[in-house]
Design a protein around this motif. Structure first.
Motif, short mmCIF file in Angstrom:
data_model
loop_
_atom_site.label_atom_id
_atom_site.label_comp_id
_atom_site.label_asym_id
_atom_site.label_seq_id
_atom_site.Cartn_x
_atom_site.Cartn_y
_atom_site.Cartn_z
N VAL A 179 0.85 -1.19 0.00
CA VAL A 179 0.00 0.00 0.00
C VAL A 179 0.89 1.25 0.00
N LEU A 180 0.71 2.07 -1.00
CA LEU A 180 1.54 3.27 -1.17
C LEU A 180 0.92 4.47 -0.46
N PRO A 181 1.74 5.51 -0.19
CA PRO A 181 1.18 6.71 0.45
C PRO A 181 0.03 7.33 -0.35
N SER A 182 0.11 7.28 -1.69
CA SER A 182 -0.94 7.86 -2.52
C SER A 182 -2.21 7.04 -2.54
N ASP A 183 -2.20 5.83 -1.96
CA ASP A 183 -3.39 4.99 -1.89
C ASP A 183 -4.25 5.30 -0.67
N ILE A 184 -3.74 6.15 0.22
CA ILE A 184 -4.43 6.46 1.47
C ILE A 184 -5.37 7.64 1.28
N ASP A 185 -6.59 7.53 1.81
CA ASP A 185 -7.55 8.62 1.66
C ASP A 185 -7.66 9.44 2.94
N TYR A 186 -8.63 10.32 2.98
CA TYR A 186 -8.75 11.24 4.12
C TYR A 186 -9.19 10.53 5.40
N ASN A 187 -9.60 9.27 5.29
CA ASN A 187 -9.90 8.47 6.48
C ASN A 187 -8.65 7.79 7.03
N ASN A 188 -7.51 8.04 6.37
CA ASN A 188 -6.21 7.50 6.79
C ASN A 188 -6.10 5.99 6.63
N HIS A 189 -6.86 5.43 5.69
CA HIS A 189 -6.66 4.02 5.33
C HIS A 189 -6.80 3.89 3.82
N THR A 190 -6.54 2.71 3.30
CA THR A 190 -6.54 2.50 1.86
C THR A 190 -7.92 2.79 1.27
N ASN A 191 -7.95 3.64 0.26
CA ASN A 191 -9.23 3.96 -0.36
C ASN A 191 -9.80 2.75 -1.07
N GLN A 192 -11.11 2.62 -1.05
CA GLN A 192 -11.79 1.43 -1.54
C GLN A 192 -11.48 1.11 -3.00
N ARG A 193 -11.29 2.13 -3.85
CA ARG A 193 -11.07 1.86 -5.27
C ARG A 193 -9.75 1.16 -5.53
N HIS A 194 -8.76 1.35 -4.64
CA HIS A 194 -7.44 0.77 -4.89
C HIS A 194 -7.46 -0.75 -4.71
N TYR A 195 -8.34 -1.26 -3.87
CA TYR A 195 -8.45 -2.71 -3.74
C TYR A 195 -8.88 -3.34 -5.07
N ILE A 196 -9.83 -2.67 -5.74
CA ILE A 196 -10.26 -3.18 -7.04
C ILE A 196 -9.13 -3.08 -8.05
N ARG A 197 -8.38 -2.00 -7.98
CA ARG A 197 -7.23 -1.84 -8.88
C ARG A 197 -6.19 -2.92 -8.63
N TYR A 198 -5.92 -3.24 -7.34
CA TYR A 198 -4.96 -4.31 -7.04
C TYR A 198 -5.40 -5.63 -7.67
N CYS A 199 -6.70 -5.93 -7.55
CA CYS A 199 -7.21 -7.19 -8.08
C CYS A 199 -7.18 -7.20 -9.60
N PHE A 200 -7.49 -6.07 -10.21
CA PHE A 200 -7.44 -6.01 -11.67
C PHE A 200 -6.00 -6.21 -12.15
N ASN A 201 -5.04 -5.59 -11.49
CA ASN A 201 -3.64 -5.79 -11.86
C ASN A 201 -3.23 -7.25 -11.69
N CYS A 202 -3.73 -7.89 -10.63
CA CYS A 202 -3.48 -9.31 -10.43
C CYS A 202 -4.04 -10.11 -11.61
N ALA A 203 -5.24 -9.75 -12.06
CA ALA A 203 -5.86 -10.45 -13.18
C ALA A 203 -5.05 -10.27 -14.47
N VAL A 204 -4.53 -9.06 -14.69
CA VAL A 204 -3.75 -8.79 -15.89
C VAL A 204 -2.47 -9.63 -15.90
N ILE A 205 -1.76 -9.62 -14.79
CA ILE A 205 -0.51 -10.37 -14.71
C ILE A 205 -0.78 -11.87 -14.78
N GLY A 206 -1.82 -12.32 -14.09
CA GLY A 206 -2.17 -13.74 -14.12
C GLY A 206 -2.57 -14.18 -15.52
#
Length: 284
Positions: A179-206
């Motif tokens: 989790v990168l600093p730019s993935d953190i939102d104003y609630n100070n945790h990973t923003n919800q959209r980045h989880y979907i991005r992580y999974c999509f990147n996993c799908a691309v590489i897989g």
């Protein structure tokens, strides 16, 4: 949920549905000329939420609570990827579907303004969280919400997202992300959209490595047909997340994200499948 300005809106005759115009900007599109699924779901969620807040600004009046998403499901028509370009005129509508003690379920649609064709539709379940506690916990809605929206408590509860388990026989592909600093939102945790991005990147590489029986080629060019997300725990900057993926059925991938042994998020991505069974051969 972040508050953003919403354009002028109109109400349905029963005053329960909010509709307003919207268009995606040029920077919302990826290299294939599509709005990526993590941008689409994020925009759809805040448009739906803020549309309802425009209907009733009192929903944001209490500084001691904040709305967090528990889950969301979005279905995307193939026409969305064909028709939507930067500046395409769209209509967004949002409507409350059900009200619980501390959670709400709402529905949203994105419609082509020129044809009234539904391009995207989704259901989001949000939870009212008490910010006054050291450990976040749900907080019941105040009486005015229950009184103003009492009709929602008797409505049938729409089906949302429930946790799933990986079949013991499933062949898995593992992907790791920090989790990168730019993935953190104003609630100070990973923003919800980045989880979907992580999974999509996993799908691309897989897909490139032949990890899935039918999901192959370049998923960027295919366009996701359906996505569901269940948020289980938070993650923070610097956390290393393990993304475990497998193909459940032709074109359908499931993902379990973990922080160590702790489950963080579950995602399902559904891609188009042709008679040849490999999405890399499909054409939108």
């Amino acid at each position: 949920m972040e508050r953003k300005e919403v354009p002028s809106f109109t109400l349905s005759e029963d005053k329960k549905t909010v509709t307003f115009e919207y268009n995606f900007n040029r920077w919302d599109f990826d290299r294939a000329g599509h709005v990526p699924i993590w941008t689409l779901t994020y925009q759809g969620a805040w448009l739906t939420f803020n549309g309802l807040c425009a209907l009733d600004p009192r929903l944001l009046a209490d500084p001691t609570v904040r709305v967090f998403s528990r889950c969301q499901v979005w279905e995307i028509s193939p026409s969305f990827y064909n028709l939507v370009k930067p500046g395409t005129r769209l209509k967004v509508s949002s409507r409350w579907l059900h009200l619980g003690k501390s959670s709400m379920i709402k529905g949203g649609e994105i419609v082509d303004s020129s044809t009234n064709q539904i391009l995207v539709k989704g259901i989001i379940q949000d939870v009212n969280i008490n910010l006054e506690l050291d450990t976040p916990r749900s907080k019941p809605f105040p009486d005015w919400v229950k009184d103003s929206y009492s009709y929602l408590t008797s409505q049938p509860r729409p089906e949302t997202v429930e946790a799933f388990e990986k079949p013991t026989s499933a062949k898995t592909f593992i992907y790791s992300v920090t989790v990168l600093p730019s993935d953190i939102d104003y609630n100070n945790h990973t923003n919800q959209r980045h989880y979907i991005r992580y999974c999509f990147n996993c799908a691309v590489i897989g897909a490139r490595q032949g990890a899935y029986p039918t999901v192959r080629g370049d998923p960027f060019k295919q366009g996701v047909r359906k996505v569901s997300v269940l948020y289980q725990k938070e993650s923070l900057e610097g956390d290393v997340l393990t993304v475990e993926s497998w193909e459940e059925s032709p074109g359908t991938l499931r993902f379990q994200m973990r922080k160590g042994s702790e489950k963080v998020v579950q995602v399902m991505l559904q891609f188009p499948v042709t008679s040849g069974s490999a999405i890399g051969m499909s054409k939108l």
